[in-house]
Scaffold this motif. Structure first.
Motif, PDB file in Angstrom:
ATOM      1  N   MET A   1     -38.480  31.050  27.402  1.00 17.53           N
ATOM      2  CA  MET A   1     -39.039  31.607  26.222  1.00 17.53           C
ATOM      3  C   MET A   1     -39.817  30.506  25.651  1.00 17.53           C
ATOM      4  SD  MET A   1     -36.967  32.294  22.461  1.00 17.53           S
ATOM      5  CE  MET A   1     -36.607  34.098  22.797  1.00 17.53           C
ATOM      6  N   PRO A   2     -41.347  31.085  25.294  1.00 13.06           N
ATOM      7  CA  PRO A   2     -42.250  30.088  24.842  1.00 13.06           C
ATOM      8  C   PRO A   2     -41.803  29.213  23.854  1.00 13.06           C
ATOM      9  CG  PRO A   2     -43.083  32.343  25.452  1.00 13.06           C
ATOM     10  CD  PRO A   2     -41.619  32.430  25.413  1.00 13.06           C
ATOM     11  N   GLN A   3     -42.450  28.118  23.640  1.00 10.01           N
ATOM     12  CA  GLN A   3     -41.998  27.261  22.715  1.00 10.01           C
ATOM     13  C   GLN A   3     -42.542  27.804  21.219  1.00 10.01           C
ATOM     14  OE1 GLN A   3     -39.953  24.404  22.539  1.00 10.01           O
ATOM     15  NE2 GLN A   3     -40.258  24.507  20.232  1.00 10.01           N
ATOM     16  N   GLU A   4     -43.585  28.518  21.322  1.00  9.06           N
ATOM     17  CA  GLU A   4     -44.189  29.128  20.087  1.00  9.06           C
ATOM     18  C   GLU A   4     -43.027  30.201  19.311  1.00  9.06           C
ATOM     19  OE1 GLU A   4     -46.132  29.601  23.154  1.00  9.06           O
ATOM     20  OE2 GLU A   4     -46.937  27.521  22.577  1.00  9.06           O
ATOM     21  N   GLU A   5     -42.481  31.077  20.471  1.00  5.12           N
ATOM     22  CA  GLU A   5     -41.606  32.088  19.931  1.00  5.12           C
ATOM     23  C   GLU A   5     -40.239  31.078  19.237  1.00  5.12           C
ATOM     24  OE1 GLU A   5     -40.812  34.939  22.885  1.00  5.12           O
ATOM     25  OE2 GLU A   5     -42.848  35.107  23.041  1.00  5.12           O
ATOM     26  N   ILE A   6     -39.973  30.235  20.094  1.00  9.11           N
ATOM     27  CA  ILE A   6     -38.825  29.427  19.340  1.00  9.11           C
ATOM     28  C   ILE A   6     -39.024  28.819  18.152  1.00  9.11           C
ATOM     29  CG2 ILE A   6     -37.219  27.154  19.967  1.00  9.11           C
ATOM     30  CD1 ILE A   6     -37.529  28.009  22.783  1.00  9.11           C
ATOM     31  N   TYR A  88     -27.881  31.118  15.012  1.00 10.10           N
ATOM     32  CA  TYR A  88     -28.076  30.102  14.166  1.00 10.10           C
ATOM     33  C   TYR A  88     -27.681  29.049  14.911  1.00 10.10           C
ATOM     34  CZ  TYR A  88     -29.491  32.379  10.004  1.00 10.10           C
ATOM     35  OH  TYR A  88     -29.992  33.075   8.919  1.00 10.10           O
ATOM     36  N   PHE A  89     -26.552  28.965  15.826  1.00  6.50           N
ATOM     37  CA  PHE A  89     -26.377  27.670  16.303  1.00  6.50           C
ATOM     38  C   PHE A  89     -27.142  27.186  17.362  1.00  6.50           C
ATOM     39  CE2 PHE A  89     -24.201  25.451  19.790  1.00  6.50           C
ATOM     40  CZ  PHE A  89     -23.592  24.261  19.184  1.00  6.50           C
ATOM     41  N   TYR A  90     -27.551  28.223  18.259  1.00  2.00           N
ATOM     42  CA  TYR A  90     -28.395  28.007  19.569  1.00  2.00           C
ATOM     43  C   TYR A  90     -29.987  27.402  18.892  1.00  2.00           C
ATOM     44  CZ  TYR A  90     -31.273  28.539  23.630  1.00  2.00           C
ATOM     45  OH  TYR A  90     -32.074  28.613  24.708  1.00  2.00           O
ATOM     46  N   PHE A  91     -30.365  28.091  17.847  1.00  2.00           N
ATOM     47  CA  PHE A  91     -31.507  27.530  17.459  1.00  2.00           C
ATOM     48  C   PHE A  91     -31.986  26.397  16.457  1.00  2.00           C
ATOM     49  CE2 PHE A  91     -32.707  31.637  19.351  1.00  2.00           C
ATOM     50  CZ  PHE A  91     -33.829  31.334  20.186  1.00  2.00           C
TER      51      PHE A  91
END
Length: 103
Positions: A1-6, A88-91
């Motif tokens: 996943m691109p950093q912008e989307e994260i 929520y945990f992952y991000f």
């Protein structure tokens, strides 16, 4: 996943706190099923809370199609809640940093 989307997902999750989301999710489930429905099934489940259920009651409970539908609804809502908690945990930036250092 691109950093912008994260980054976008993290911004959304920061602006909508996990507790706030959980509260809104519960309110949404309650608005879908209705208070009358909820109270009806709490009443049906009451014997399990007090441990006073007998075999005859259990068989009636097991064969009740409304109970099966209710359990599927509760399972669905529980799985959705676990999924959102995992998001929520992952991000969470703190968890990402911790996970990277543990690897």
């Amino acid at each position: 996943m691109p950093q912008e989307e994260i980054d976008i997902i993290q911004d959304v999750l920061i602006n909508i706190g996990q507790e706030e989301f959980q509260t809104e999710f519960l309110a949404s489930v309650m608005s879908i099923i209705g208070e009358k429905y909820h109270k009806k099934f709490l009443k049906k489940l009451e014997p399990f809370d007090y441990g006073i259920i007998n075999i005859q009651q259990a068989k009636l409970f097991e064969n009740d199609p409304a109970i099966k539908d209710h359990m599927q609804l509760m399972l669905w809502s529980g799985l959705l809640r676990y999924f959102i908690d995992a998001v929520y945990f992952y991000f969470n930036k703190e968890n990402i940093i911790t996970i990277k250092y543990q690897l």
